[in-house]
Motif scaffolding. Sequence first.
Motif, PDB file in Angstrom:
ATOM      1  N   ILE A  85     -39.521 -27.599   9.578  1.00  0.00           N
ATOM      2  CA  ILE A  85     -40.718 -26.832   9.906  1.00  0.00           C
ATOM      3  C   ILE A  85     -41.814 -27.283   8.959  1.00  0.00           C
ATOM      4  CG2 ILE A  85     -41.787 -24.549  10.028  1.00  0.00           C
ATOM      5  CD1 ILE A  85     -39.051 -23.359  10.539  1.00  0.00           C
ATOM      6  N   PHE A  86     -42.930 -27.697   9.537  1.00  0.00           N
ATOM      7  CA  PHE A  86     -44.097 -28.098   8.757  1.00  0.00           C
ATOM      8  C   PHE A  86     -45.204 -27.070   8.979  1.00  0.00           C
ATOM      9  CE2 PHE A  86     -42.046 -31.973  10.411  1.00  0.00           C
ATOM     10  CZ  PHE A  86     -41.677 -32.598   9.226  1.00  0.00           C
ATOM     11  N   GLN A  87     -45.811 -26.602   7.927  1.00  0.00           N
ATOM     12  CA  GLN A  87     -46.928 -25.674   8.097  1.00  0.00           C
ATOM     13  C   GLN A  87     -48.264 -26.417   8.058  1.00  0.00           C
ATOM     14  OE1 GLN A  87     -46.936 -22.756   9.147  1.00  0.00           O
ATOM     15  NE2 GLN A  87     -48.993 -22.000   8.714  1.00  0.00           N
ATOM     16  N   ARG A  88     -48.484 -27.180   7.010  1.00  0.00           N
ATOM     17  CA  ARG A  88     -49.719 -27.968   6.930  1.00  0.00           C
ATOM     18  C   ARG A  88     -49.507 -29.275   7.697  1.00  0.00           C
ATOM     19  NH1 ARG A  88     -52.390 -29.764   1.223  1.00  0.00           N
ATOM     20  NH2 ARG A  88     -50.657 -31.249   1.287  1.00  0.00           N
ATOM     21  N   THR A  89     -50.409 -29.601   8.602  1.00  0.00           N
ATOM     22  CA  THR A  89     -50.182 -30.735   9.506  1.00  0.00           C
ATOM     23  C   THR A  89     -51.366 -31.702   9.489  1.00  0.00           C
ATOM     24  OG1 THR A  89     -51.009 -29.448  11.407  1.00  0.00           O
ATOM     25  CG2 THR A  89     -48.636 -29.416  10.990  1.00  0.00           C
ATOM     26  N   LEU A  90     -51.775 -32.115   8.312  1.00  0.00           N
ATOM     27  CA  LEU A  90     -52.897 -33.029   8.170  1.00  0.00           C
ATOM     28  C   LEU A  90     -52.572 -34.388   8.789  1.00  0.00           C
ATOM     29  CD1 LEU A  90     -53.696 -32.090   4.479  1.00  0.00           C
ATOM     30  CD2 LEU A  90     -54.960 -31.369   6.525  1.00  0.00           C
ATOM     31  N   ALA A  91     -53.596 -35.011   9.345  1.00  0.00           N
ATOM     32  CA  ALA A  91     -53.389 -36.247  10.115  1.00  0.00           C
ATOM     33  C   ALA A  91     -52.706 -37.331   9.300  1.00  0.00           C
ATOM     34  CB  ALA A  91     -54.729 -36.749  10.651  1.00  0.00           C
ATOM     35  N   TRP A  92     -53.105 -37.523   8.054  1.00  0.00           N
ATOM     36  CA  TRP A  92     -52.515 -38.620   7.268  1.00  0.00           C
ATOM     37  C   TRP A  92     -51.049 -38.365   6.935  1.00  0.00           C
ATOM     38  CZ3 TRP A  92     -57.349 -36.567   5.959  1.00  0.00           C
ATOM     39  CH2 TRP A  92     -57.326 -35.434   5.145  1.00  0.00           C
ATOM     40  N   ASP A  93     -50.622 -37.115   6.964  1.00  0.00           N
ATOM     41  CA  ASP A  93     -49.216 -36.812   6.701  1.00  0.00           C
ATOM     42  C   ASP A  93     -48.337 -36.978   7.946  1.00  0.00           C
ATOM     43  OD1 ASP A  93     -49.466 -36.134   4.001  1.00  0.00           O
ATOM     44  OD2 ASP A  93     -50.047 -34.078   4.474  1.00  0.00           O
ATOM     45  N   HIS A  94     -48.899 -36.754   9.135  1.00  0.00           N
ATOM     46  CA  HIS A  94     -48.055 -36.617  10.319  1.00  0.00           C
ATOM     47  C   HIS A  94     -48.328 -37.570  11.475  1.00  0.00           C
ATOM     48  CE1 HIS A  94     -46.037 -33.037   8.784  1.00  0.00           C
ATOM     49  NE2 HIS A  94     -47.207 -32.681   8.304  1.00  0.00           N
ATOM     50  N   ALA A  95     -49.458 -38.227  11.498  1.00  0.00           N
ATOM     51  CA  ALA A  95     -49.785 -39.078  12.658  1.00  0.00           C
ATOM     52  C   ALA A  95     -48.721 -40.142  12.899  1.00  0.00           C
ATOM     53  CB  ALA A  95     -51.155 -39.720  12.466  1.00  0.00           C
ATOM     54  N   ALA A  96     -48.371 -40.879  11.865  1.00  0.00           N
ATOM     55  CA  ALA A  96     -47.394 -41.958  12.017  1.00  0.00           C
ATOM     56  C   ALA A  96     -45.991 -41.419  12.265  1.00  0.00           C
ATOM     57  CB  ALA A  96     -47.398 -42.851  10.781  1.00  0.00           C
ATOM     58  N   GLY A  97     -45.576 -40.437  11.467  1.00  0.00           N
ATOM     59  CA  GLY A  97     -44.202 -39.931  11.558  1.00  0.00           C
ATOM     60  C   GLY A  97     -43.899 -39.212  12.852  1.00  0.00           C
ATOM     61  N   ALA A  98     -44.841 -38.413  13.341  1.00  0.00           N
ATOM     62  CA  ALA A  98     -44.611 -37.682  14.587  1.00  0.00           C
ATOM     63  C   ALA A  98     -44.439 -38.644  15.756  1.00  0.00           C
ATOM     64  CB  ALA A  98     -45.761 -36.713  14.846  1.00  0.00           C
ATOM     65  N   LEU A  99     -45.297 -39.651  15.823  1.00  0.00           N
ATOM     66  CA  LEU A  99     -45.171 -40.644  16.886  1.00  0.00           C
ATOM     67  C   LEU A  99     -43.852 -41.393  16.752  1.00  0.00           C
ATOM     68  CD1 LEU A  99     -46.311 -42.264  19.271  1.00  0.00           C
ATOM     69  CD2 LEU A  99     -47.472 -43.738  17.590  1.00  0.00           C
ATOM     70  N   TRP A 100     -43.494 -41.781  15.548  1.00  0.00           N
ATOM     71  CA  TRP A 100     -42.267 -42.552  15.315  1.00  0.00           C
ATOM     72  C   TRP A 100     -41.031 -41.766  15.736  1.00  0.00           C
ATOM     73  CZ3 TRP A 100     -38.067 -42.125  11.820  1.00  0.00           C
ATOM     74  CH2 TRP A 100     -37.292 -43.288  11.681  1.00  0.00           C
ATOM     75  N   LEU A 101     -40.950 -40.505  15.338  1.00  0.00           N
ATOM     76  CA  LEU A 101     -39.763 -39.713  15.682  1.00  0.00           C
ATOM     77  C   LEU A 101     -39.702 -39.434  17.181  1.00  0.00           C
ATOM     78  CD1 LEU A 101     -37.233 -38.287  14.706  1.00  0.00           C
ATOM     79  CD2 LEU A 101     -38.626 -36.261  14.226  1.00  0.00           C
ATOM     80  N   ASN A 102     -40.833 -39.154  17.791  1.00  0.00           N
ATOM     81  CA  ASN A 102     -40.835 -38.935  19.243  1.00  0.00           C
ATOM     82  C   ASN A 102     -40.396 -40.190  19.992  1.00  0.00           C
ATOM     83  OD1 ASN A 102     -41.566 -36.209  19.561  1.00  0.00           O
ATOM     84  ND2 ASN A 102     -43.720 -36.662  19.220  1.00  0.00           N
ATOM     85  N   GLU A 103     -40.874 -41.347  19.568  1.00  0.00           N
ATOM     86  CA  GLU A 103     -40.495 -42.597  20.228  1.00  0.00           C
ATOM     87  C   GLU A 103     -39.027 -42.936  19.970  1.00  0.00           C
ATOM     88  OE1 GLU A 103     -42.019 -44.960  22.185  1.00  0.00           O
ATOM     89  OE2 GLU A 103     -43.813 -43.726  22.468  1.00  0.00           O
TER      90      GLU A 103
END
Length: 254
Positions: A194-212
Amino acid sequence: MQKASEEAIMPHYRDLNADEITNKASDDVVTVADHASEKILTEGLAKLEPGIAIVGEEASFADPGVLEGLNGDCWIVDPLDGTNNFALGKPPFGILLARASGGVARSGWIYDCLTGRFCSVHEGEGAFLDGERITARESGETPPVAAISLVFMHEEQREAVKERVAPHYRLVDIPRCAAEQYPRLALGINDVSIFQRTLAWDHAAGALWLNEAGGKVARPDGSPYRVNDERTGMLGASSPRLWEELAARCGDIG
């Protein structure tokens, strides 16, 4: 990214003077390595695609207007993810880089400065680890393994998570480093986060990578993560099945 690691980050690892660490907030610091790494990355990206907006974490902190770049074509740069760990002289820490357009991350890269582990992804083309295509896998443990960040939640949220979510999982410490947490969710180490703070530099790459990779990252209501979305709260899991279970337990926690 390798150049930034070798020239700006690793020379300062476990060799920072007190005046080379600055408090950005009560729970966040920045070091000379962050600034030096962002400079190298920004200069390199500007040559790669002249004219494209570059949204760097430290540049955005100095000038919030930089965040306007997230609405169009842009590079998103976290020059040193896990700075708090780095400043304490311990792992994990890394570099996160993403290319986005229309508020959506289209490509992403995650570099582990200590091990050289390199995650890469392009929208619709799968996720890769050190050049090999990867499929996210569950840990196989019962109960599933959860890394839950309570740091940025308000007290009511924390209590709700502790009461309604935590009892269903084996809790482990969060790495305080998205560059480490996303790989853990794909490599059978952690099952959900669970992530509360979702700033772009923290999550843009990782979210796409895990979804793919076949895992799932989304807002608690199931809507996809967008880099220009200012909402907080996001769930990540090593499989859609585990994501659905976590989302049902989170309910309206917020």
